[in-house]
Design an enzyme around this catalytic site. Structure first.
Site, PDB file in Angstrom:
ATOM      1  N   ASN A  13      -7.710  14.962  26.220  1.00 53.88           N
ATOM      2  CA  ASN A  13      -7.024  13.781  25.684  1.00 53.88           C
ATOM      3  C   ASN A  13      -7.539  12.588  26.485  1.00 53.88           C
ATOM      4  O   ASN A  13      -7.081  12.323  27.594  1.00 53.88           O
ATOM      5  CB  ASN A  13      -5.507  13.960  25.858  1.00 53.88           C
ATOM      6  CG  ASN A  13      -4.714  12.794  25.304  1.00 53.88           C
ATOM      7  OD1 ASN A  13      -5.283  11.776  24.891  1.00 53.88           O
ATOM      8  ND2 ASN A  13      -3.406  12.925  25.297  1.00 53.88           N
ATOM      9  N   ARG A  94      -8.028  15.322  21.283  1.00 54.27           N
ATOM     10  CA  ARG A  94      -7.005  14.551  20.589  1.00 54.27           C
ATOM     11  C   ARG A  94      -7.633  13.226  20.149  1.00 54.27           C
ATOM     12  O   ARG A  94      -8.198  12.501  20.976  1.00 54.27           O
ATOM     13  CB  ARG A  94      -5.839  14.270  21.527  1.00 54.27           C
ATOM     14  CG  ARG A  94      -4.847  13.348  20.886  1.00 54.27           C
ATOM     15  CD  ARG A  94      -3.690  13.044  21.795  1.00 54.27           C
ATOM     16  NE  ARG A  94      -2.727  12.252  21.056  1.00 54.27           N
ATOM     17  CZ  ARG A  94      -2.070  11.218  21.562  1.00 54.27           C
ATOM     18  NH1 ARG A  94      -2.262  10.854  22.805  1.00 54.27           N
ATOM     19  NH2 ARG A  94      -1.225  10.545  20.826  1.00 54.27           N
ATOM     20  N   HIS A 183       1.782  10.959  15.939  1.00 55.86           N
ATOM     21  CA  HIS A 183       2.479  12.118  16.541  1.00 55.86           C
ATOM     22  C   HIS A 183       2.392  13.340  15.635  1.00 55.86           C
ATOM     23  O   HIS A 183       3.237  14.238  15.702  1.00 55.86           O
ATOM     24  CB  HIS A 183       3.987  11.839  16.758  1.00 55.86           C
ATOM     25  CG  HIS A 183       4.312  10.827  17.808  1.00 55.86           C
ATOM     26  ND1 HIS A 183       5.363   9.960  17.676  1.00 55.86           N
ATOM     27  CD2 HIS A 183       3.744  10.571  19.005  1.00 55.86           C
ATOM     28  CE1 HIS A 183       5.439   9.186  18.753  1.00 55.86           C
ATOM     29  NE2 HIS A 183       4.449   9.538  19.568  1.00 55.86           N
ATOM     30  N   LEU A 212      11.089  11.837  20.262  1.00 58.91           N
ATOM     31  CA  LEU A 212      11.633  10.697  20.990  1.00 58.91           C
ATOM     32  C   LEU A 212      11.099  10.682  22.425  1.00 58.91           C
ATOM     33  O   LEU A 212      11.678  11.281  23.331  1.00 58.91           O
ATOM     34  CB  LEU A 212      13.170  10.779  21.008  1.00 58.91           C
ATOM     35  CG  LEU A 212      13.845  11.024  19.635  1.00 58.91           C
ATOM     36  CD1 LEU A 212      15.343  11.178  19.796  1.00 58.91           C
ATOM     37  CD2 LEU A 212      13.519   9.893  18.659  1.00 58.91           C
ATOM     38  N   GLY A 213       9.968  10.023  22.612  1.00 57.98           N
ATOM     39  CA  GLY A 213       9.396   9.866  23.956  1.00 57.98           C
ATOM     40  C   GLY A 213       9.292   8.384  24.239  1.00 57.98           C
ATOM     41  O   GLY A 213      10.108   7.592  23.755  1.00 57.98           O
ATOM     42  N   ARG A 244       8.291  -0.837  22.394  1.00 57.63           N
ATOM     43  CA  ARG A 244       7.994  -1.292  21.021  1.00 57.63           C
ATOM     44  C   ARG A 244       9.288  -1.357  20.215  1.00 57.63           C
ATOM     45  O   ARG A 244      10.166  -0.519  20.388  1.00 57.63           O
ATOM     46  CB  ARG A 244       7.038  -0.307  20.339  1.00 57.63           C
ATOM     47  CG  ARG A 244       5.683  -0.228  21.008  1.00 57.63           C
ATOM     48  CD  ARG A 244       4.853   0.917  20.457  1.00 57.63           C
ATOM     49  NE  ARG A 244       4.592   1.916  21.463  1.00 57.63           N
ATOM     50  CZ  ARG A 244       4.103   3.142  21.212  1.00 57.63           C
ATOM     51  NH1 ARG A 244       3.851   3.512  19.982  1.00 57.63           N
ATOM     52  NH2 ARG A 244       3.878   3.978  22.188  1.00 57.63           N
ATOM     53  N   ASP A 285      12.618   2.725  30.496  1.00 62.12           N
ATOM     54  CA  ASP A 285      12.878   4.125  30.806  1.00 62.12           C
ATOM     55  C   ASP A 285      14.273   4.513  30.315  1.00 62.12           C
ATOM     56  O   ASP A 285      15.283   3.996  30.810  1.00 62.12           O
ATOM     57  CB  ASP A 285      12.767   4.276  32.331  1.00 62.12           C
ATOM     58  CG  ASP A 285      12.784   5.716  32.749  1.00 62.12           C
ATOM     59  OD1 ASP A 285      13.767   6.413  32.436  1.00 62.12           O
ATOM     60  OD2 ASP A 285      11.814   6.145  33.392  1.00 62.12           O
ATOM     61  N   GLY A 333      10.390  13.632  25.584  1.00 62.49           N
ATOM     62  CA  GLY A 333      11.193  13.362  26.793  1.00 62.49           C
ATOM     63  C   GLY A 333      12.673  13.114  26.537  1.00 62.49           C
ATOM     64  O   GLY A 333      13.531  13.771  27.122  1.00 62.49           O
ATOM     65  N   GLU A 336      14.364  16.026  24.289  1.00 62.66           N
ATOM     66  CA  GLU A 336      14.547  17.295  25.003  1.00 62.66           C
ATOM     67  C   GLU A 336      15.558  17.180  26.137  1.00 62.66           C
ATOM     68  O   GLU A 336      16.169  18.179  26.514  1.00 62.66           O
ATOM     69  CB  GLU A 336      13.189  17.764  25.581  1.00 62.66           C
ATOM     70  CG  GLU A 336      12.201  18.167  24.504  1.00 62.66           C
ATOM     71  CD  GLU A 336      10.786  18.331  25.040  1.00 62.66           C
ATOM     72  OE1 GLU A 336      10.615  18.692  26.223  1.00 62.66           O
ATOM     73  OE2 GLU A 336       9.834  18.074  24.267  1.00 62.66           O
ATOM     74  N   GLU A 386       1.916  19.730  22.412  1.00 61.32           N
ATOM     75  CA  GLU A 386       0.772  19.212  21.653  1.00 61.32           C
ATOM     76  C   GLU A 386      -0.524  19.886  22.079  1.00 61.32           C
ATOM     77  O   GLU A 386      -1.411  20.096  21.256  1.00 61.32           O
ATOM     78  CB  GLU A 386       0.694  17.687  21.823  1.00 61.32           C
ATOM     79  CG  GLU A 386       1.819  16.997  21.065  1.00 61.32           C
ATOM     80  CD  GLU A 386       2.018  15.539  21.428  1.00 61.32           C
ATOM     81  OE1 GLU A 386       2.573  15.267  22.515  1.00 61.32           O
ATOM     82  OE2 GLU A 386       1.618  14.676  20.639  1.00 61.32           O
TER      83      GLU A 386
HETATM   84  P1  ADP Z   1       5.445   9.978  26.318  1.00 59.12           P
HETATM   85  O1  ADP Z   1       5.670   9.421  24.951  1.00 59.12           O
HETATM   86  O2  ADP Z   1       4.840   9.000  27.263  1.00 59.12           O
HETATM   87  O3  ADP Z   1       4.802  11.357  26.342  1.00 59.12           O
HETATM   88  P2  ADP Z   1       7.830  11.418  27.159  1.00 59.12           P
HETATM   89  O4  ADP Z   1       7.879  12.349  26.005  1.00 59.12           O
HETATM   90  O5  ADP Z   1       7.529  11.971  28.512  1.00 59.12           O
HETATM   91  O6  ADP Z   1       6.924  10.167  26.887  1.00 59.12           O
HETATM   92  O7  ADP Z   1       9.266  10.704  27.235  1.00 59.12           O
HETATM   93  C1  ADP Z   1       9.541   9.726  28.180  1.00 59.12           C
HETATM   94  C2  ADP Z   1      10.985   9.249  27.994  1.00 59.12           C
HETATM   95  O8  ADP Z   1      11.873  10.373  28.210  1.00 59.12           O
HETATM   96  C3  ADP Z   1      11.388   8.180  29.002  1.00 59.12           C
HETATM   97  O9  ADP Z   1      12.115   7.147  28.350  1.00 59.12           O
HETATM   98  C4  ADP Z   1      12.297   8.942  29.957  1.00 59.12           C
HETATM   99  O10 ADP Z   1      13.262   8.122  30.562  1.00 59.12           O
HETATM  100  C5  ADP Z   1      12.937   9.930  29.007  1.00 59.12           C
HETATM  101  N1  ADP Z   1      13.555  11.030  29.754  1.00 59.12           N
HETATM  102  C6  ADP Z   1      12.935  11.965  30.516  1.00 59.12           C
HETATM  103  N2  ADP Z   1      13.854  12.754  31.106  1.00 59.12           N
HETATM  104  C7  ADP Z   1      15.080  12.302  30.728  1.00 59.12           C
HETATM  105  C8  ADP Z   1      16.434  12.680  31.009  1.00 59.12           C
HETATM  106  N3  ADP Z   1      16.728  13.702  31.821  1.00 59.12           N
HETATM  107  N4  ADP Z   1      17.428  11.996  30.397  1.00 59.12           N
HETATM  108  C9  ADP Z   1      17.154  10.964  29.581  1.00 59.12           C
HETATM  109  N5  ADP Z   1      15.901  10.551  29.287  1.00 59.12           N
HETATM  110  C10 ADP Z   1      14.886  11.200  29.847  1.00 59.12           C
END
Ligand code: ADP
Length: 400
Positions: A13, A94, A183, A212-213, A244, A285, A333, A336, A386
């Site tokens: 990637n 990717r 995605h 939802l990341g 965004r 975050d 993130g 999950e 992924e």
């Molecule tokens: P990316 O799109 O960069 O791969 P991720 O799938 O790692 O991102 O998701 C990142 C998001 O997940 C961030 O907003 C982070 O705060 C959130 N996150 C990670 N762990 C937790 C948690 N335990 N509780 C709430 N949000 C979380």
């Protein structure tokens, strides 16, 4: 211990300033090594390689992707596993934007490289880095088939009614303006796993996947095919994300150009990097936003409500588009790891046959059903993978 008889795919990637990799068994998704070269093109590059022997970091000048690839091969040679001793069946890349040209994972040829290059105007931040990765990997592994797996490909099954923007013909025809979606690798993987967890054939089920990341998108999956997705021409549309905004009134651009003298560049930067959770709370975050919300911060509380409102808007809309709904899946993130967000969304859907299992939701780890056995719509947490999906698809192309 590496079994030399087992197939492996090196998943790459490559972005504009980083190169991530993972050595994956396409059959079961296990990985013996992964790593990251970052700050490519900057003064102080860094490489990290993790394998059974441990995690190793190197500080080094990394002027370009060719040097990043040298660090990758050096890390495998020094710390293992020995790439010459494993059955490397493919390098899986990717690639963010495949436009309307690619609806399947594709064996990379000079012509494919040219087509991906022609698509740069649709993904100026992503496709150039992806191409760099492809070029250096082809030079480094000339005898291994290289396969491109596109983030957009899964959504090429969308009907024209879902992919067409109601804009002038010239925009659509000359500038390829339409909804592409992103995605796709994650949505494909998670929808397949969701059907398996439901215990029903993928072909029979209607699923909404919520990825939802930092970036976020919702997809309606009918019988394993994407029929609607929330990201559009670019990954800005749809859900509220880290930086965004998701959906906006298109009139905003003209309004701010007139009122605040914003140029297209200003506008792009604000919508890519300064909006979403960051624009609403000062933090991109989600975990931090949740901590502040718990302390009574009004901005964080509003941000959470806006995120949930937009999610409900899409889940309801996609249930209507699908005509039925068997399951909802939460991934990435936030999906999950935030039981609070999942609980809020699912509780608000109670009137539509969703019955949250609070205990299962609070304790979910790995793949888990978080609705009761009697819930007419099931909801699951499905950790996305992924890299495995890219490895699986790349190995599939090579096997024919
Ligand atoms: P990316 O799109 O960069 O791969 P991720 O799938 O790692 O991102 O998701 C990142 C998001 O997940 C961030 O907003 C982070 O705060 C959130 N996150 C990670 N762990 C937790 C948690 N335990 N509780 C709430 N949000 C979380």
């Amino acid at each position: 211990m590496t079994d030399p008889g087992t197939r492996r795919v090196l998943v790459v990637n490559a972005g504009s300033s980083s190169l991530k990799y993972q050595l994956v068994d396409p059959d079961d998704g296990t990985s013996e090594a992964s790593g990251l070269v970052e700050r490519i093109g900057l003064a102080d590059g860094r490489a990290r390689h993790t394998c059974s022997a441990g995690t190793f970091t190197t500080e080094s000048d990394v002027p370009d992707h060719a040097r990043a690839m040298e660090l990758l091969t050096a890390a495998f040679a020094e710390h293992g596993p020995d790439l010459a001793a494993v059955q490397l069946v493919a390098v899986g890349h990717r690639v963010v934007h495949g436009g309307a040209d690619f609806s399947q994972p594709t064996l990379i040829t000079a012509e494919v490289v040219e087509t991906v290059r022609r698509l740069i105007p649709l993904a100026p931040l992503h496709n150039p880095g992806n191409l760099e990765g492809i070029e250096v990997a082809r030079e480094t592994f000339p005898d291994v088939p290289q396969v491109a797996v596109f983030d957009t490909a899964f959504h090429q099954t969308m009907p024209a009614s879902a992919s067409t923007y109601a804009v002038p013909r010239a925009w659509r025809e000359e500038h390829r303006v339409r909804r592409y979606g992103f995605h796709g690798t994650s949505h494909a993987y998670v929808s397949r796993r969701t059907a398996a967890l439901l215990g029903r054939p993928l072909e029979d089920v209607a699923i909404v996947v919520l990825h939802l990341g930092n970036g976020a998108s919702a997809t309606a999956v009918d019988g394993g095919r994407s029929v609607a997705t929330s990201m559009g021409l670019t990954p800005l549309e749809g859900l509220v994300m880290g930086t965004r905004p998701g959906d906006l009134d298109p009139g905003l651009a003209g309004h701010l150009a007139d009122r605040a003298g914003l140029t297209p560049d200003d506008f792009d930067r604000a919508l890519s990097k300064e909006s979403g959770l960051l624009g609403l709370t000062g933090s991109a975050d989600f975990r931090e936003v949740m901590e502040r919300r718990a302390q009574g911060d009004a901005d964080a509380s509003l941000a959470f409500d806006v995120v949930v409102h937009r999610l409900l808007h899409y889940v309801g809309g996609y249930a209507a588009v699908l005509g039925r709904l068997d399951a909802l899946a939460f991934t990435a993130g936030i999906g999950e790891h935030s039981p609070e967000l999942r609980a809020e969304v699912l509780t608000r859907l109670a009137g539509f046959g969703v019955e949250l299992d609070p205990e299962a939701n609070a304790t979910a780890s790995g793949e888990a059903r978080i609705t009761t056995a009697s819930s007419s719509v099931a909801a699951f947490v499905v950790p996305t993978n992924e890299e495995w999906e890219i490895a699986r698809q790349a190995a599939g192309v090579v096997a024919g």
